[in-house]
Motif scaffolding. Structure first.
Motif, PDB file in Angstrom:
ATOM      1  N   VAL A  92      32.083 -69.563 139.488  1.00  0.00           N
ATOM      2  CA  VAL A  92      31.745 -69.075 138.627  1.00  0.00           C
ATOM      3  C   VAL A  92      30.782 -70.540 138.411  1.00  0.00           C
ATOM      4  O   VAL A  92      31.220 -71.474 137.781  1.00  0.00           O
ATOM      5  N   LEU A  93      29.688 -70.800 137.908  1.00  0.00           N
ATOM      6  CA  LEU A  93      29.298 -72.435 137.978  1.00  0.00           C
ATOM      7  C   LEU A  93      28.921 -72.637 136.164  1.00  0.00           C
ATOM      8  O   LEU A  93      30.261 -73.778 135.254  1.00  0.00           O
ATOM      9  N   TYR A  94      29.099 -70.964 135.292  1.00  0.00           N
ATOM     10  CA  TYR A  94      29.223 -71.986 133.996  1.00  0.00           C
ATOM     11  C   TYR A  94      31.091 -71.908 133.770  1.00  0.00           C
ATOM     12  O   TYR A  94      31.394 -73.254 133.157  1.00  0.00           O
ATOM     13  N   GLU A  95      31.844 -71.420 133.850  1.00  0.00           N
ATOM     14  CA  GLU A  95      33.194 -71.562 134.160  1.00  0.00           C
ATOM     15  C   GLU A  95      33.506 -73.235 134.460  1.00  0.00           C
ATOM     16  O   GLU A  95      34.210 -74.393 134.059  1.00  0.00           O
ATOM     17  N   LEU A  97      31.510 -75.818 135.113  1.00  0.00           N
ATOM     18  CA  LEU A  97      30.593 -77.030 134.081  1.00  0.00           C
ATOM     19  C   LEU A  97      31.682 -77.172 132.856  1.00  0.00           C
ATOM     20  O   LEU A  97      31.447 -78.587 132.318  1.00  0.00           O
ATOM     21  N   PRO A 104      27.446 -76.034 129.897  1.00  0.00           N
ATOM     22  CA  PRO A 104      26.430 -75.600 130.881  1.00  0.00           C
ATOM     23  C   PRO A 104      24.994 -75.522 130.593  1.00  0.00           C
ATOM     24  O   PRO A 104      24.429 -76.039 131.626  1.00  0.00           O
ATOM     25  N   GLU A 105      24.531 -75.140 129.712  1.00  0.00           N
ATOM     26  CA  GLU A 105      23.380 -74.782 129.746  1.00  0.00           C
ATOM     27  C   GLU A 105      22.348 -76.193 128.988  1.00  0.00           C
ATOM     28  O   GLU A 105      20.905 -76.333 130.011  1.00  0.00           O
ATOM     29  N   LEU A 109      20.818 -76.331 133.464  1.00  0.00           N
ATOM     30  CA  LEU A 109      20.012 -75.372 133.687  1.00  0.00           C
ATOM     31  C   LEU A 109      18.561 -75.654 133.423  1.00  0.00           C
ATOM     32  O   LEU A 109      18.055 -75.694 134.190  1.00  0.00           O
ATOM     33  N   ASP A 110      18.905 -76.414 132.376  1.00  0.00           N
ATOM     34  CA  ASP A 110      17.863 -77.186 131.581  1.00  0.00           C
ATOM     35  C   ASP A 110      17.066 -78.294 132.613  1.00  0.00           C
ATOM     36  O   ASP A 110      16.203 -78.790 132.022  1.00  0.00           O
ATOM     37  N   ILE A 112      17.377 -78.559 135.865  1.00  0.00           N
ATOM     38  CA  ILE A 112      17.770 -78.170 137.278  1.00  0.00           C
ATOM     39  C   ILE A 112      15.820 -78.099 137.268  1.00  0.00           C
ATOM     40  O   ILE A 112      15.129 -76.865 137.134  1.00  0.00           O
ATOM     41  N   VAL A 117      15.711 -74.673 142.478  1.00  0.00           N
ATOM     42  CA  VAL A 117      16.173 -73.253 142.881  1.00  0.00           C
ATOM     43  C   VAL A 117      15.694 -73.049 144.089  1.00  0.00           C
ATOM     44  O   VAL A 117      16.672 -71.489 144.693  1.00  0.00           O
ATOM     45  N   HIS A 161      26.595 -60.148 144.566  1.00  0.00           N
ATOM     46  CA  HIS A 161      27.799 -61.501 143.892  1.00  0.00           C
ATOM     47  C   HIS A 161      27.915 -62.026 144.593  1.00  0.00           C
ATOM     48  O   HIS A 161      28.378 -63.206 144.107  1.00  0.00           O
ATOM     49  N   ARG A 164      25.404 -64.688 144.235  1.00  0.00           N
ATOM     50  CA  ARG A 164      25.267 -65.555 143.396  1.00  0.00           C
ATOM     51  C   ARG A 164      26.594 -66.436 143.264  1.00  0.00           C
ATOM     52  O   ARG A 164      26.301 -67.599 142.630  1.00  0.00           O
ATOM     53  N   LEU A 167      24.347 -69.321 145.774  1.00  0.00           N
ATOM     54  CA  LEU A 167      23.346 -69.833 144.569  1.00  0.00           C
ATOM     55  C   LEU A 167      23.824 -71.086 143.762  1.00  0.00           C
ATOM     56  O   LEU A 167      23.770 -71.674 143.642  1.00  0.00           O
ATOM     57  N   GLN A 168      25.185 -70.205 143.007  1.00  0.00           N
ATOM     58  CA  GLN A 168      25.628 -71.318 142.196  1.00  0.00           C
ATOM     59  C   GLN A 168      26.330 -72.296 142.546  1.00  0.00           C
ATOM     60  O   GLN A 168      26.155 -73.840 142.479  1.00  0.00           O
TER      61      GLN A 168
END
Ligand SMILES: [Zn+2]
Ligand SMILES: [Zn+2]
Lengths: 192, 72
Positions: A92-95, A97, A104-105, A109-110, A112, A117, A161, A164, A167-168
């Motif tokens: 889980v990318l969010y966790e 990071l 994370p955001e 994300l801002d 990349i 992607v 699932h 993703r 991908l992450q």
């Protein structure tokens, strides 16, 4: 044979979905020429079988199914490559990071680029890639995606699932390699 | 609702695949849980990012014209 006017109307409606088909074909074949061939053949086939399309149902899904079935008929050999999607585990990318102390955001994300992607999507095995294309890019419901791919909804969910997670993981690897995120000492938490 | 359940259902929430009741439960949890809210915003931003990145590819104009002629 359909009346000329009816045929034209059908073709016009079918062509409103061209971008979806072309994008899908491009992501599946990785080659603009092959994508155009595939899409052209799909449209010709759609026109030939237009009697099997039920008016009022999802034409975009119907056309996409024709295109991807042609792809799989033609590239049967590549199905083998699809069996193994690297098992990245629960990623889980969010966790990940946040555990490393990044925001994370804002931090990731801002920063990349779209091309990164796209290349992460391209790296997915085709059976997983097409689920991401349908659900994330084209906004299909799980049900429509299942119908398009000819698999149960549960299969759509499990492929999505895993796709993703993969991908992450790719985006995370990219962010690390390019220095967008770096492990920063005390806030880094060891994964067990 | 516990954070764990929220996190399990997050993908389906982002994909709008939950029932209204389930979606409402998630929404209520998110409103009271900044951590899950931040995770939710991240996931939906990521989904948009995938969409926008791949959507840049559109069929070339000449190809569209060619198809129009073939199909008419
Ligand atoms: Zn929570
Ligand atoms: Zn955007």
């Amino acid at each position: 044979m359909a009346e000329p006017a009816a045929q034209t109307a059908f073709a016009e409606e079918a062509l409103t979905h061209l971008d979806t088909l072309y994008r899908g074909a491009l992501r599946l074949t990785h080659d603009p020429d092959a994508a155009q061939d595939l899409v052209q053949e799909a449209y010709l086939r759609a026109l030939r079988y237009q009697h099997s399309y039920q008016a009022g149902t999802n034409m975009k899904a119907w056309l996409f199914a024709i295109m991807r079935n042609l792809f799989w008929d033609r590239f049967k050999g590549s199905r083998k490559d699809d069996v193994s999607l690297d098992d990245v585990g629960e990623f889980v990318l969010y966790e990940k990071l946040r555990d490393e102390g990044a925001r994370p955001e804002a931090d990731v994300l801002d920063k990349i680029a779209a091309s990164e992607v796209v290349s992460a999507v391209d790296k997915l095995p085709p059976l997983h890639r097409e689920v991401v294309l349908l659900v994330d890019v084209e906004g299909f419901s799980y049900k429509d995606a299942a119908q398009t791919l000819g698999v149960p909804i549960g299969t759509v969910m499990s492929r999505l699932h895993r796709a993703r997670q993969q991908l992450q993981k790719s985006l995370y690897d990219y962010a690390r390699e390019s220095g967008i995120v770096r492990p920063n000492g005390p806030t880094q938490v060891a994964q067990t | 609702m516990k954070c764990e359940e929220c996190s399990d259902k997050l993908d389906r929430y982002v994909d709008r695949e939950l029932t209204n009741t389930e979606a409402l439960e998630i929404q209520l949890h998110l409103e009271g849980c900044p951590d899950c809210m931040e995770h939710y915003e991240f996931q939906s931003h990521l989904k948009r990012l995938v969409k926008h990145s791949c959507e840049c590819d559109t069929a070339p104009k000449a190809f569209r014209e060619k198809l129009r002629q073939i199909l008419s």
